[in-house]
Every structure is written in structure tokens, then in C-alpha cells.
Design a protein around this motif. Structure first.
Motif, mmCIF file in Angstrom:
data_model
loop_
_atom_site.group_PDB
_atom_site.id
_atom_site.type_symbol
_atom_site.label_atom_id
_atom_site.label_comp_id
_atom_site.label_asym_id
_atom_site.label_seq_id
_atom_site.Cartn_x
_atom_site.Cartn_y
_atom_site.Cartn_z
ATOM 1 N N TRP A 268 6.640 3.251 5.739
ATOM 2 C CA TRP A 268 6.903 4.506 5.034
ATOM 3 C C TRP A 268 7.247 5.586 6.059
ATOM 4 C CZ3 TRP A 268 7.243 4.521 -0.135
ATOM 5 C CH2 TRP A 268 6.548 3.547 -0.869
ATOM 6 N N ASP B 247 9.699 13.516 -0.304
ATOM 7 C CA ASP B 247 8.582 12.591 -0.483
ATOM 8 C C ASP B 247 8.761 11.450 0.510
ATOM 9 O OD1 ASP B 247 6.302 11.378 -1.426
ATOM 10 O OD2 ASP B 247 7.056 10.988 -3.440
ATOM 11 N N TRP B 248 7.777 10.583 0.569
ATOM 12 C CA TRP B 248 7.860 9.412 1.438
ATOM 13 C C TRP B 248 8.979 8.485 0.994
ATOM 14 C CZ3 TRP B 248 4.971 8.976 5.799
ATOM 15 C CH2 TRP B 248 3.868 9.830 5.930
ATOM 16 N N SER C 160 -0.775 7.219 9.959
ATOM 17 C CA SER C 160 0.476 7.460 10.668
ATOM 18 C C SER C 160 0.300 7.072 12.132
ATOM 19 C CB SER C 160 0.866 8.935 10.568
ATOM 20 O OG SER C 160 -0.027 9.733 11.327
ATOM 21 N N LYS D 116 4.391 5.498 8.787
ATOM 22 C CA LYS D 116 3.168 4.808 8.385
ATOM 23 C C LYS D 116 3.483 3.341 8.101
ATOM 24 C CE LYS D 116 0.494 8.664 6.469
ATOM 25 N NZ LYS D 116 -0.365 9.104 5.348
ATOM 26 N N LYS E 117 0.827 -1.194 0.000
ATOM 27 C CA LYS E 117 0.000 0.000 0.000
ATOM 28 C C LYS E 117 0.867 1.252 0.000
ATOM 29 C CE LYS E 117 -4.065 -1.922 2.344
ATOM 30 N NZ LYS E 117 -4.963 -1.785 3.518
ATOM 31 N N GLN E 118 0.355 2.294 -0.634
ATOM 32 C CA GLN E 118 1.045 3.573 -0.666
ATOM 33 C C GLN E 118 0.713 4.378 0.601
ATOM 34 O OE1 GLN E 118 3.320 4.564 -3.321
ATOM 35 N NE2 GLN E 118 3.100 2.338 -3.323
ATOM 36 N N PRO E 119 1.549 5.368 0.925
ATOM 37 C CA PRO E 119 1.343 6.117 2.181
ATOM 38 C C PRO E 119 -0.048 6.736 2.303
ATOM 39 C CG PRO E 119 3.475 6.647 1.226
ATOM 40 C CD PRO E 119 2.777 5.796 0.223
ATOM 41 N N GLU E 120 -0.624 7.195 1.190
ATOM 42 C CA GLU E 120 -1.944 7.826 1.242
ATOM 43 C C GLU E 120 -3.040 6.866 1.683
ATOM 44 O OE1 GLU E 120 0.777 10.158 -1.160
ATOM 45 O OE2 GLU E 120 0.209 8.038 -1.239
ATOM 46 N N GLU E 121 -2.776 5.564 1.606
ATOM 47 C CA GLU E 121 -3.756 4.553 2.013
ATOM 48 C C GLU E 121 -3.599 4.132 3.469
ATOM 49 O OE1 GLU E 121 -4.275 1.412 -1.216
ATOM 50 O OE2 GLU E 121 -2.270 2.190 -1.696
ATOM 51 N N ARG F 198 10.641 6.716 -2.847
ATOM 52 C CA ARG F 198 9.323 6.247 -3.269
ATOM 53 C C ARG F 198 9.339 5.683 -4.685
ATOM 54 N NH1 ARG F 198 3.683 9.408 -2.013
ATOM 55 N NH2 ARG F 198 2.267 7.823 -2.820
ATOM 56 N N LYS G 267 8.502 10.010 6.496
ATOM 57 C CA LYS G 267 8.671 11.322 5.857
ATOM 58 C C LYS G 267 8.971 12.363 6.930
ATOM 59 C CE LYS G 267 6.459 14.210 2.301
ATOM 60 N NZ LYS G 267 6.845 15.522 2.843
#
Length: 288
Positions: free
Chosen positions: A181, A244-245, A132, A161, A125-129, A269, A183
Motif C-alpha cells: 500500500w 487515499d491509500w 509503514s 506499507k 490486510k488493510q493499511p490501518e493494520e 483502494r 499514499k
């Protein structure tokens, strides 16, 4: 500490003389000094004695004693070698006349050569999903054990995350790996490669032993296990930015004899491998 600027200030040591430096400490929730802080401050001390055209490519270190948060740490740098391509430094960290940490670090001038790298896991999964640590504390705080909530709620200059979030109320044994992840928080200033190395070294000591605990999650907790970093090594490969992450990816090949070994990689990333790390840690069950 709340932002990257706070972290940069923490890592920038006070110069006593050309080979001795002093550092202050900030807690991350523990009663003792965070190992990543000592690592990164030692790298700062070593870099202060290195020519501008040499850059950190590897470090190897041992944590010898717990650090006192209230006492400044003295970092003494020994110049071991200045060659045509490489420079080597030894840094000794001490408090009250007692050595608490030692570092050996090697620096290399930039050169062109062969290239390859291992690939990043792109199926995660990407950080936006993901949530934290701070978002977890807010969303699930009423249901979390007090110690877990307190740890997640601490103000830090980094957002973390985790790709897989364990259930602290119903722990299950998992695969011996950890992917997180991360940042930097706040406005990120322009940084040279030296400062990036120091910050990445600081971050690398977070989460590193989780991979070793995961296969024993049913039996492990903060309350029933004594933990400590015993050593830490890193290898730095490519330049990068903190805009970025980035992904911290670790696995653990072994736990035995109250020790666990973890190793892994740090990627941008877009999949660029910037560093690798390894750490052995104490994992001693507390006998009641």
C-alpha cells in the motif's frame, strides 16, 4: 523530500526552450539518481509538448547509464507524430553529453469504448493494520541491520506499507509476488491528470523488483547482489485521486541469466485499476 509538494517541485522541469528541459535530482538513499525520478521527469518533459486534450496512455523506456546526483539532467523531446487521436514523443535524457535514459511515450485523446478490468486482491490486510517503513525503523530499528534501518529511515514524500514484511534476520524464500500500500504525505493539492501520471510514474519504480527477489530471499542481500533497473513500461487506464491509500501489486514470472522480470497493477483502494507496469532488472550475484 518530505511531502507531495516537494515531489511536485522536483518533477517540474526548468524550460530551456520549447523542446529542452533541465531537472535536478534528490537521492532516495542511493549514490546514483533514482530511476523513478528520471522516468517521471521525462514524462513531464513530454507532456510540456503535448496538446491539452491528449493524455499519456503508455510509455516504454530504457535505463542506459547511472545518473549523477550532482549534475542537472537535460531532457530533449522529439515530436514523432501528432495524429487525429494519438501523439507520440521520444525523450532523451543526458548528462555531460552522454545519454543516460530514453523514453517513448504515447498520448491519446479521451474516447468512449468497451470496458473490463482484472480484480484486486481483497483478502489482504488493510493499511490501518500494517506498519509503514518509517514506523518499522522506529519500532525495530535496534534489531535491524544498519543498511536496512538506514533505508527505512530516509525521509520520503510517500508512505509505504508492505502487506507481508520479511524478517531480515532470518530470510525465507517466498512466493514471487509483492503487494504494498502507498499514499502521498502532506496536504495533497488539486491535480490534473497530467500531474497524477507523473507522480504515479515516479512511485512505480519503487519496490518493483522485490517480487523477483522473493523466491531467492535466503541467498539474496544488498551486499551480495548488484541490482539495477534495465527497462520500464507502463500503461495508464483510468483517472484517480491520491486522497487515499493505493495498492501496488506485482508478480515475477521469471528470473534467469542475472535478470528478473516483474509485472503488475496499481489499484485505488476501492479496486479501480488505474495502471499496469512491467520491468526487467539486473540481479547479478557478486563474485567474491
Amino acid at each position: 523530500m518530505k511531502t507531495s509538494a516537494d515531489l511536485i517541485n522536483l518533477l517540474n522541469l526548468q524550460e530551456v526552450n520549447e523542446r529542452t528541459f533541465l531537472g535536478e535530482s534528490v537521492t532516495i538513499g542511493s549514490a546514483i539518481v533514482f530511476g523513478g525520478q528520471v522516468l517521471a521527469q521525462a514524462v513531464n518533459a513530454a507532456y510540456r509538448t503535448i496538446p491539452e486534450n491528449r493524455f499519456l496512455h503508455s510509455l516504454h523506456s530504457y535505463f542506459l547509464e547511472a545518473g549523477d546526483l550532482k549534475v542537472p539532467i537535460s531532457y530533449d523531446v522529439a515530436i514523432m507524430r501528432d495524429g487525429g487521436s494519438f501523439a507520440t514523443r521520444r525523450v532523451t535524457a543526458s548528462q555531460n553529453g552522454k545519454t543516460i535514459f530514453i523514453l517513448a511515450a504515447s498520448f491519446h485523446k479521451k474516447e468512449e469504448g468497451f470496458e473490463h478490468q482484472t480484480e484486486m486482491n481483497t483478502s489482504i490486510k488493510q493499511p490501518e493494520e500494517l506498519l509503514s517503513w518509517e514506523e518499522m525503523a522506529v519500532k525495530f530499528g535496534d534489531f535491524l541491520p544498519k543498511g536496512v534501518k538506514s533505508f527505512l529511515s530516509i525521509e520520503r514524500p510517500i508512505d509505504f506499507k508492505p502487506v507481508v514484511v520479511p524478517n531480515p534476520l532470518k530470510p525465507e524464500n517466498k512466493e514471487a509476488k509483492e503487494e504494498i500500500w502507498f499514499k502521498l504525505k502532506g496536504d495533497i493539492p488539486e491535480m490534473d491528470l497530467r500531474l497524477k501520471h507523473q507522480i504515479l510514474t515516479y512511485i512505480s519504480d519503487y519496490n518493483v523488483l522485490n517480487a523477483a527477489f522473493n523466491p531467492n530471499a535466503k541467498n539474496y542481500s544488498f551486499a551480495n547482489t548488484m541490482t539495477a533497473s534495465l527497462d520500464h513500461s507502463m500503461w495508464f487506464f483510468r483517472d484517480f485521486d491520491f486522497d487515499d491509500w493505493m495498492l501496488f501489486s506485482a508478480d515475477s514470472p521469471n528470473t534467469y541469466g542475472a535478470r528478473g522480470l516483474c509485472r503488475g497493477n496499481i489499484f485505488t483502494r476501492d479496486g479501480k485499476l488505474v495502471a499496469s507496469f512491467a520491468q526487467e532488472g539486473l540481479m547479478r550475484p557478486i563474485q567474491k
